[in-house]
Design a protein around this motif. Structure first.
Motif, PDB file in Angstrom:
ATOM      1  N   THR A   1       0.823  -1.209   0.000  1.00 33.18           N
ATOM      2  CA  THR A   1       0.000   0.000   0.000  1.00 33.18           C
ATOM      3  C   THR A   1       0.862   1.267   0.000  1.00 33.18           C
ATOM      4  O   THR A   1       0.347   2.347  -0.257  1.00 33.18           O
ATOM      5  CB  THR A   1      -0.931   0.037   1.217  1.00 33.18           C
ATOM      6  OG1 THR A   1      -0.141   0.153   2.421  1.00 33.18           O
ATOM      7  CG2 THR A   1      -1.795  -1.212   1.289  1.00 33.18           C
ATOM      8  N   ARG A   2       2.140   1.137   0.269  1.00 30.44           N
ATOM      9  CA  ARG A   2       3.003   2.318   0.314  1.00 30.44           C
ATOM     10  C   ARG A   2       3.238   2.845  -1.105  1.00 30.44           C
ATOM     11  O   ARG A   2       3.433   2.063  -2.034  1.00 30.44           O
ATOM     12  CB  ARG A   2       4.334   1.988   0.982  1.00 30.44           C
ATOM     13  CG  ARG A   2       4.183   1.628   2.452  1.00 30.44           C
ATOM     14  CD  ARG A   2       5.521   1.596   3.156  1.00 30.44           C
ATOM     15  NE  ARG A   2       5.353   1.369   4.587  1.00 30.44           N
ATOM     16  CZ  ARG A   2       6.344   1.471   5.482  1.00 30.44           C
ATOM     17  NH1 ARG A   2       7.562   1.787   5.073  1.00 30.44           N
ATOM     18  NH2 ARG A   2       6.106   1.248   6.757  1.00 30.44           N
ATOM     19  N   PRO A   3       3.258   4.169  -1.262  1.00 25.01           N
ATOM     20  CA  PRO A   3       3.421   4.739  -2.617  1.00 25.01           C
ATOM     21  C   PRO A   3       4.806   4.509  -3.204  1.00 25.01           C
ATOM     22  O   PRO A   3       4.981   4.542  -4.420  1.00 25.01           O
ATOM     23  CB  PRO A   3       3.146   6.231  -2.403  1.00 25.01           C
ATOM     24  CG  PRO A   3       3.426   6.470  -0.946  1.00 25.01           C
ATOM     25  CD  PRO A   3       3.035   5.210  -0.237  1.00 25.01           C
ATOM     26  N   VAL A   4       5.799   4.300  -2.340  1.00 26.12           N
ATOM     27  CA  VAL A   4       7.173   4.089  -2.793  1.00 26.12           C
ATOM     28  C   VAL A   4       7.677   2.763  -2.233  1.00 26.12           C
ATOM     29  O   VAL A   4       7.458   2.453  -1.056  1.00 26.12           O
ATOM     30  CB  VAL A   4       8.103   5.240  -2.339  1.00 26.12           C
ATOM     31  CG1 VAL A   4       9.543   4.971  -2.754  1.00 26.12           C
ATOM     32  CG2 VAL A   4       7.619   6.570  -2.899  1.00 26.12           C
ATOM     33  N   ILE A   5       8.332   1.970  -3.083  1.00 26.37           N
ATOM     34  CA  ILE A   5       8.891   0.687  -2.644  1.00 26.37           C
ATOM     35  C   ILE A   5      10.177   0.961  -1.877  1.00 26.37           C
ATOM     36  O   ILE A   5      11.123   1.558  -2.400  1.00 26.37           O
ATOM     37  CB  ILE A   5       9.160  -0.230  -3.845  1.00 26.37           C
ATOM     38  CG1 ILE A   5       7.833  -0.598  -4.513  1.00 26.37           C
ATOM     39  CG2 ILE A   5       9.905  -1.480  -3.424  1.00 26.37           C
ATOM     40  CD1 ILE A   5       7.988  -1.398  -5.786  1.00 26.37           C
ATOM     41  N   SER A   6      10.219   0.542  -0.635  1.00 24.28           N
ATOM     42  CA  SER A   6      11.363   0.821   0.210  1.00 24.28           C
ATOM     43  C   SER A   6      12.528  -0.116  -0.096  1.00 24.28           C
ATOM     44  O   SER A   6      12.335  -1.268  -0.498  1.00 24.28           O
ATOM     45  CB  SER A   6      10.977   0.668   1.689  1.00 24.28           C
ATOM     46  OG  SER A   6      10.718  -0.698   1.988  1.00 24.28           O
ATOM     47  N   ALA A   7      13.741   0.378   0.098  1.00 27.07           N
ATOM     48  CA  ALA A   7      14.929  -0.468  -0.062  1.00 27.07           C
ATOM     49  C   ALA A   7      14.912  -1.604   0.946  1.00 27.07           C
ATOM     50  O   ALA A   7      15.448  -2.697   0.684  1.00 27.07           O
ATOM     51  CB  ALA A   7      16.191   0.384   0.103  1.00 27.07           C
ATOM     52  N   ASN A   8      14.281  -1.383   2.086  1.00 23.55           N
ATOM     53  CA  ASN A   8      14.204  -2.408   3.119  1.00 23.55           C
ATOM     54  C   ASN A   8      13.388  -3.619   2.688  1.00 23.55           C
ATOM     55  O   ASN A   8      13.509  -4.695   3.262  1.00 23.55           O
ATOM     56  CB  ASN A   8      13.595  -1.787   4.386  1.00 23.55           C
ATOM     57  CG  ASN A   8      13.643  -2.709   5.574  1.00 23.55           C
ATOM     58  OD1 ASN A   8      14.628  -3.408   5.785  1.00 23.55           O
ATOM     59  ND2 ASN A   8      12.578  -2.709   6.364  1.00 23.55           N
ATOM     60  N   SER A   9      12.520  -3.441   1.671  1.00 29.76           N
ATOM     61  CA  SER A   9      11.711  -4.572   1.188  1.00 29.76           C
ATOM     62  C   SER A   9      12.234  -5.103  -0.143  1.00 29.76           C
ATOM     63  O   SER A   9      11.562  -5.895  -0.789  1.00 29.76           O
ATOM     64  CB  SER A   9      10.251  -4.139   1.033  1.00 29.76           C
ATOM     65  OG  SER A   9      10.103  -3.241  -0.053  1.00 29.76           O
ATOM     66  N   GLN A  10      13.431  -4.661  -0.529  1.00 33.17           N
ATOM     67  CA  GLN A  10      14.074  -5.174  -1.737  1.00 33.17           C
ATOM     68  C   GLN A  10      15.199  -6.107  -1.324  1.00 33.17           C
ATOM     69  O   GLN A  10      16.138  -5.692  -0.628  1.00 33.17           O
ATOM     70  CB  GLN A  10      14.611  -4.029  -2.596  1.00 33.17           C
ATOM     71  CG  GLN A  10      13.519  -3.095  -3.096  1.00 33.17           C
ATOM     72  CD  GLN A  10      14.073  -1.981  -3.966  1.00 33.17           C
ATOM     73  OE1 GLN A  10      14.824  -2.226  -4.895  1.00 33.17           O
ATOM     74  NE2 GLN A  10      13.688  -0.746  -3.669  1.00 33.17           N
ATOM     75  N   VAL A  11      15.105  -7.353  -1.746  1.00 28.72           N
ATOM     76  CA  VAL A  11      16.022  -8.393  -1.289  1.00 28.72           C
ATOM     77  C   VAL A  11      16.906  -8.829  -2.448  1.00 28.72           C
ATOM     78  O   VAL A  11      16.391  -9.198  -3.508  1.00 28.72           O
ATOM     79  CB  VAL A  11      15.241  -9.600  -0.732  1.00 28.72           C
ATOM     80  CG1 VAL A  11      16.182 -10.697  -0.261  1.00 28.72           C
ATOM     81  CG2 VAL A  11      14.323  -9.154   0.402  1.00 28.72           C
TER      82      VAL A  11
END
Length: 824
Positions: free
Chosen positions: A475-485
């Motif tokens: 739901t976040r408008p921007v994909i966070s680096a923390n959720s990129q694996v």
């Protein structure tokens, strides 16, 4: 012999056909009054064949099962016949569309890319011109740019065709050149979600020296978004085919297609709960920030995979953290005090077990089906080259000899930032010799026998070590680096890639298959036929880890080396009884071997070859005037499928009943209907897979992949397979209102079905309507089609082998397409 085929009238064709009976000398002297085109029988046959197939299944012969020239009424198997007219009417552009028509056909989502059809609830194979194509699970959506029509054959393929996956196969009938005159079409399509598609199709007869020939080319380009955000579907297909009468008794048919696909995977929604399915209530928040410069500014993979995420970490290390403003506005102060205050480090409050024990709930926000676990920087690119050849000799009046060849080469490259990557290469080369001997005695038998040699090379580099699907808040408008694996070609701190070091995950293999086969169709009496199909096959395989696996040790490489051989046979017997000239009953029994490749078509053990069995009873009925066809089939099968993650086969059993009806009471009105009920059982206990999670568990465990083993769930001791509807009914009515325009309207009803083996997630029943209006005047035709007319909320079932507890895909809402076709 002169050929004027560009503008040949019907009377000229007839005159040419009659002249075939005349002596050769007579053919060189045209009658007074003008020049006459003289056509060989080959040309007339080919000219008539290209239009074969209207709405009724009996309108064209079905060559895909037991050889050429058979009517669907005389086939002792359940087959859905898709003619060019039906392909247009149902707008069939890919394997994912096949669920719109026919019994036992489903639409199943495997990360958004339909690389294999689903028939009778399980995977099926793809044939092209009667030859098995390279197996690919979801490397790319198989191109429809080269095909004219389709036959969907349900249940394991007849023995003489070779071992294929359990559901059956879709045989692609290639676009065939025109011999009567030059013709072409230009079709332009505009649709919802910036859908743009163009296709140019052209063919013409030619003379190659003195030899009659014809060619056809078809160019298709698509640039399209989709209902799902950040998911595209772009491709280019270039197809060409040539037919030549080399001698009076030798003809050649060959063609090739190049297909270039660019998109990304669509995993669907993550954080699946029943509330999410029923009301779109999505659990929000992301876990503790573990972004690391050593991992390229992305999440530290070592803290996500085992043992990093599970040992030596704080109790709530994997729990979701709510933004401070959201938590303070929606959570009572007493409960908020039981959460971990991480405003200084992560800008919010982290869930704890104490919070839930005191009655706290996981917070949600409403979400639409278009918002999915997809990154605009993700990619799933594929290139496919396919070449085929038929060389047919009819030198003997009662014997036809055919040499068939197929070459296919596939290369794919995928990367998804939630933590998955795969790269595959495949090469398939097959040559097959068939001899069809007619009128074999003592009974009226057509005997087909031959041999085939097939080589398959497969290489799969895969990284599924992490795949923490629930880590990202979509739901976040921007994909966070923390959720990129990091995954695949991404590098670890030591500069090594992340490809899996286990065989099955990453595999390079060579497979040789050599076979002798035979097929005998015997007409014992006017009422009774039998069909016997047998195959003896010898296989040899070799496998190891690909050299590109950067982290593999010498010991791992030595342990992964595999080689072996297998000698097996398959056989089937079918009986067909013509109760009357317009109705038949049949029974089929088949037992043998099915090939179950891994991802990328790889083979590394005897587990890739599974025992297969089919029992089927059926009845078919066709009115003599051609206005009605109906088929009923009851079946039971047993087979297996290969599990990449556990590198072993898993046995399955299925049973069901199917009914199909096509009725054309007038030339202007027709009805197509079907109904089916099926059930698939897993015969082996469940293995490693995504674990079912409640909202509380998702809130506490989303920072890493939550998996385990529950061999037999308490609610499903029989291990009934979930993922596709067990009961469906389909109806479509077409009415040609006036010579210039007509319409069709149809619906697919699906009973509610389970999404997971645990039977804790239920996908709702649905009625999905579709409709189209078409208009034609002269060379111009327009067709407006609408899918999901009334915006029904429904879901695309998913293969439940691994990730079904983490992912679910909501189907598109109302979508429209307008196609303009100019014929010339």
């Amino acid at each position: 012999m002169r050929l004027f085929l560009m503008r040949t009238s019907a009377s000229t064709l007839l005159t040419g056909a009659l002249l075939l009976a005349a002596p050769a000398a007579a053919q060189t002297n045209p009658p007074a009054g003008g020049e006459v085109t003289v056509l060989e029988k080959f040309i007339i046959t080919e000219s008539a064949a290209y239009r074969a197939g209207e709405v009724l299944p009996t309108s064209r012969p079905v060559d895909s099962v037991f050889g050429p020239g058979l009517s669907v009424l005389d086939l002792p198997r359940s087959v859905t016949v898709l003619t060019p007219e039906l392909m247009r009417r149902f707008d069939l552009q890919g394997l994912g569309d096949l669920g719109r028509i026919g019994a036992g056909t489903q639409t199943a989502n495997y990360f958004g890319i339909a690389g294999t059809p689903y028939l009778r609830g399980v995977k099926a194979s793809v044939f092209f011109n009667g030859m098995a194509r390279a197996y690919q699970r979801n490397e790319m959506p198989v191109s429809f740019g080269s095909l004219e029509a389709l036959d969907l054959v349900k249940g394991p393929a007849p023995s003489h065709l070779g071992p294929v996956p359990e559901g059956g196969y879709a045989n692609f009938i290639p676009k065939t050149p025109y011999f009567d005159r030059a013709r072409g079409t230009l079709a332009l399509t505009l649709g919802s979600h910036a859908h743009r598609r163009a296709q140019l199709d052209y063919g013409s007869p030619v003379l190659l020296g003195t030899r009659p020939a014809a060619y056809r080319v078809s160019l298709t380009a698509q640039d399209s978004g989709s209902y799902w955000r950040n998911v595209g579907n772009d491709y280019v297909s270039a197809y060409g085919a040539l037919k030549v009468q080399l001698t009076p008794h030798l003809r050649l048919f060959t063609g090739a297609e190049y297909y270039d696909f660019h998109s990304n995977e669509n995993p669907g929604w993550n954080r699946v709960t029943q509330d999410l399915i029923d009301r779109g209530e999505y659990l929000i928040g992301e876990p503790q920030n573990i972004v690391s410069s050593a991992w390229g500014g992305l999440a530290d993979q070592s803290l996500i995979t085992f043992p990093g995420a599970f040992t030596g970490q704080p109790a709530n290390f994997r729990a979701l953290i709510l933004p401070a403003a959201t938590a303070e506005a929606r959570i009572a102060p007493g409960l908020l005090a039981l959460m971990e205050d991480r405003r200084g480090q992560d800008g919010g409050y982290r869930y704890t077990s104490a919070y839930f024990a005191a009655g706290g709930e996981a917070l949600t926000e409403s979400i639409d089906g278009a918002t999915v676990l997809a990154d605009p920087d993700d990619y799933a690119d594929a290139r496919d080259f396919l070449w085929f050849l038929d060389l047919v000799s009819t030198a003997s009046a009662d014997r036809t000899v055919t040499w068939k060849s197929l070459v296919e080469k596939i290369a794919t490259d995928k990367h998804s930032s939630y933590g998955y990557a795969v790269a595959t290469e495949q090469l398939v080369i097959e040559n097959k010799l068939l001899v069809e001997q007619r009128e074999v005695q003592p009974a009226d038998t057509t005997l087909t026998y031959g041999a085939s040699v097939r080589y398959s090379y497969g290489r799969t580099l895969q990284d599924f070590a992490a795949e923490p699907f629930n880590r990202r808040d979509i739901t976040r408008p921007v994909i966070s680096a923390n959720s990129q694996v990091p995954a695949g070609t991404d590098l670890d701190p030591n500069g090594r890639n992340l490809w899996s070091t286990s065989i099955g995950g990453s595999t390079e293999s060579d497979l040789w298959q050599g076979a002798l086969f035979g097929l005998a169709r015997t007409k014992w009496t006017e009422q009774f036929d039998s069909i016997l199909s047998v195959r003896a096959e010898s296989v040899n395989y070799r496998a190891d880890l690909p050299k590109a696996v950067g982290r593999a040790t010498l010991a791992q490489r030595l342990a992964a080396e595999r080689e072996g051989e297998k000698h097996h046979g398959s056989g089937s017997l079918s009986m067909l009884w013509r109760v009357r000239s317009d109705s038949s009953l049949y029974a089929t029994y088949q037992r043998g071997t099915a090939l179950q490749p891994g991802q990328g078509g790889t083979v590394n053990s005897r587990s890739n070859f599974a025992s297969a069995e089919l029992k089927e009873l059926g009845a078919k009925f066709a009115r003599p005037n051609g206005r009605l066809f109906a088929g009923l089939a009851a079946y039971e099968w047993e087979n297996a499928r290969f599990n990449d993650r556990e590198n072993r086969a898993e046995r399955l059993r299925g049973r069901g009943v199917e009914f199909e009806l096509t009725w054309a009471p007038t030339d202007r009105l027709n009805v197509i209907a079907s109904a089916g009920s099926q059930r698939v059982f897993r015969l082996d206990p469940l293995g490693f897979r995504a674990r079912y999670a409640t909202a509380e568990r998702i809130a506490l465990e989303s920072g890493s992949f939550d998996a385990g083993v529950t061999p037999t769930p308490a609610r499903n001791p029989s291990l009934v397979y979930p993922g596709t509807p067990e009961t469906q009914a389909k109806l479509d009515v077409a009415w040609q209102v006036a010579p210039a325009w007509g319409l069709s309207v149809g619906a697919v009803w699906s009973h509610a079905f389970y999404h997971n083996f645990e039977r804790t997630l239920v996908l709702p029943a649905s009625v999905v309507w579709r409709g189209s209006v078409h208009w034609a005047h002269g060379p111009l035709a327009l067709r407006l089609g609408v899918e999901n007319l009334f915006g029904e909320d429904y879901f695309i079932g998913a293969d439940p082998n691994f990730s079904h507890n983490n992912l679910v895909t909501k189907a598109p809402s109302t979508e429209g397409k307008l196609t303009a076709t100019w014929s010339f």
